[in-house]
Scaffold this active site. Structure first.
Site, PDB file in Angstrom:
ATOM      1  N   GLU A 118       0.826  -1.210   0.000  1.00 54.69           N
ATOM      2  CA  GLU A 118       0.000   0.000   0.000  1.00 54.69           C
ATOM      3  C   GLU A 118       0.861   1.261   0.000  1.00 54.69           C
ATOM      4  OE1 GLU A 118      -3.113  -0.098  -0.561  1.00 54.69           O
ATOM      5  OE2 GLU A 118      -3.274  -2.271  -0.388  1.00 54.69           O
ATOM      6  N   ASP A 188       3.827  -4.471  -6.175  1.00 55.13           N
ATOM      7  CA  ASP A 188       4.406  -5.733  -5.687  1.00 55.13           C
ATOM      8  C   ASP A 188       5.925  -5.644  -5.668  1.00 55.13           C
ATOM      9  OD1 ASP A 188       1.933  -6.872  -5.347  1.00 55.13           O
ATOM     10  OD2 ASP A 188       2.012  -8.092  -7.172  1.00 55.13           O
TER      11      ASP A 188
END
Length: 468
Positions: A118, A188
């Site tokens: 995040e 990611d």
């Protein structure tokens, strides 16, 4: 060296598209939009105003942010009382985490892997770039639309958030939250690298992905996190490959993580009977960190009004770790339940010498002082804390309580106004200040200050409506 080489290689393979954004949205505007949404969250979402859990989550997040590139502002991490496995980020470095995420994680690295992902969305400005595709919508409309969706996510029902706004706006708002596949790949990659830099296990991302995928296969409704973060099998494989190219670490169990998880289970996930049953068995389970199981049992006993039993457990824990904030917090609750507020005050004053302005110690000290009718002392402690934490909701509420109990109604209404302002309820805030004005008597200075604050609130409301 291996990590640096891998990072350079990955960067060449997949460009960092976020850092070029965004000509349309300045950092200042992004922070203003984030502030609007955060005020909506305070007003309507099931936020947990638990100083202990907030401090743990903020500390964990900060350990990642200091290893993030392109961090343009301080990050704020907050907890949502929701059993779904989910977390979400929005403008201005705000990251919400569901209690279900910590409850379902096996270790601290798994939670950190989600936070790192995040944080990467924010530092790469993935949401900010989406505003460019909605040029005709004002920033306030965008903030309102996204806030509606996020409130649905926080409550565990994204469709409810969509239904709260018009159908034409809902599609646009949902689009703002739907990350593209390239955004997910970038988050990611950057998140796993950030995880490793911060000293966590880089394999945790793949293990948590695997846990979500397994849950998706056995339930009719996908886990909440997968509604906004699709998880093709290739993402799990990619995460494993990235982790394998980073230094491998073996970390001992994090006591803070297991205590936080126990607190969430005993206070927010389980009802009283389930908490008592679980932790009565857990204290005899060798695979569970013993301090965490004992702490969870103490919390369950305290909820069941078995105060003396809870006290005996906490005293044993504190004998080994007297400055542990989890134990100090529960010891305070125990003393207050036994009408021994002065013992709590003495204990916390001693700890405050070692941790000045620590939120957990400060707020417990203020609360214990209010319970012991030491209102002036509590007021001094809270006002000092608010000098460096001006948007701390619970502090304003405690201060309002202290003023009310000491019959200082002028200041009470002023504090109530600040609480309303933090949830963007500006008309109610101004109304509280007008009540305060009536208690100002002949004090021209107080009246002048109140008039000035009313004008500030009107200006702030107008500024948010314009969001230039």
């Amino acid at each position: 060296m291996v990590a640096a080489q891998t990072a350079r290689s990955d960067r060449n393979a997949l460009p960092e598209i976020g850092v070029v954004a965004s000509d349309t949205v300045s950092i200042d505007k992004e922070m203003l939009i984030g502030d609007v949404i955060m005020r909506q969250m305070r007003a309507q979402a099931p936020l947990i105003n638990d100083p202990l859990l907030t401090e743990y989550l903020q500390d964990l997040g900060n350990r990642l942010v200091i290893h993030a590139d392109n961090a343009k502002f301080p990050f704020t991490f907050f907890l949502i009382n929701n059993s779904d496995i989910n977390a979400f980020a929005f403008y201005g470095g705000h990251i919400g985490v569901h209690t279900g995420l910590i409850y379902n994680a096996e270790n601290e690295s798994e939670v950190a892997s989600v936070l790192a992902h995040e944080v990467a969305h924010v530092t790469q400005r993935h949401l900010a770039r989406r505003i460019q595709s909605a040029q005709r919508a004002s920033p306030l409309q965008i903030a309102s639309m996204i806030g509606g969706i996020l409130l649905g996510v926080a409550a565990g029902d994204p469709q409810a958030g969509i239904a709260a706004i018009s159908a034409s706006q809902a599609a646009a708002a949902q689009q703002q939250l739907n990350y593209t596949r390239s955004n997910e790949q970038e988050a990611d990659r950057i998140g796993i690298t950030m995880l490793a830099r911060a000293g966590f296990d880089p394999n945790a991302a793949a293990s948590f992905f695997g846990k979500l995928a397994a849950q998706m296969r056995v339930v009719s409704r996908p886990p909440a996190r997968l509604l906004s973060h699709p998880l093709p099998e290739s993402r799990i494989a990619d995460a494993r490959i990235r982790a394998s190219n980073l230094p491998q670490v073996r970390l001992p169990p994090s006591l803070s993580f297991h205590l936080a998880k126990a607190r969430i289970q005993a206070r927010y996930i389980y009802d009283i009977e389930a908490a008592l049953q679980y932790y009565s068995n857990a204290v005899n389970e060798p695979r569970i960190v013993p301090e965490a199981s004992q702490y969870g049992l103490a919390l369950a006993l305290l909820r069941n009004d078995d105060v003396e039993e809870a006290k005996a457990i906490i005293e044993q824990l504190m004998a080994k770790d007297p400055s542990n904030l989890f134990y100090l917090d529960t010891a305070t609750d125990i003393y207050l339940a036994l009408n021994e507020s002065q013992k709590a005050v003495v204990m916390l004053e001693e700890e405050l010498k070692n941790s000045p302005r620590n939120a957990v110690v400060t707020l417990n000290l203020a609360n214990a002082s209010i319970e012991g009718e030491k209102y002036d002392y509590a007021i001094d402690v809270l006002r000092d804390f608010l000098l460096i934490n001006p948007k701390h909701m619970l502090s304003h509420q405690l201060l309002s309580d202290a003023y009310a109990k000491s019959s200082r109604y002028l200041e009470m209404h002023q504090m109530n106004a600040e609480v309303f302002a933090l949830v963007a309820a500006f008309p109610q805030a101004i109304d509280e200040l007008q009540h305060a004005y009536n208690f100002a008597g002949d004090s021209h200075l107080d009246k002048q200050r109140i008039r000035a604050r009313i004008q500030q609130l009107r200006d702030e409301q107008a500024k948010l409506e314009r969001l230039l």
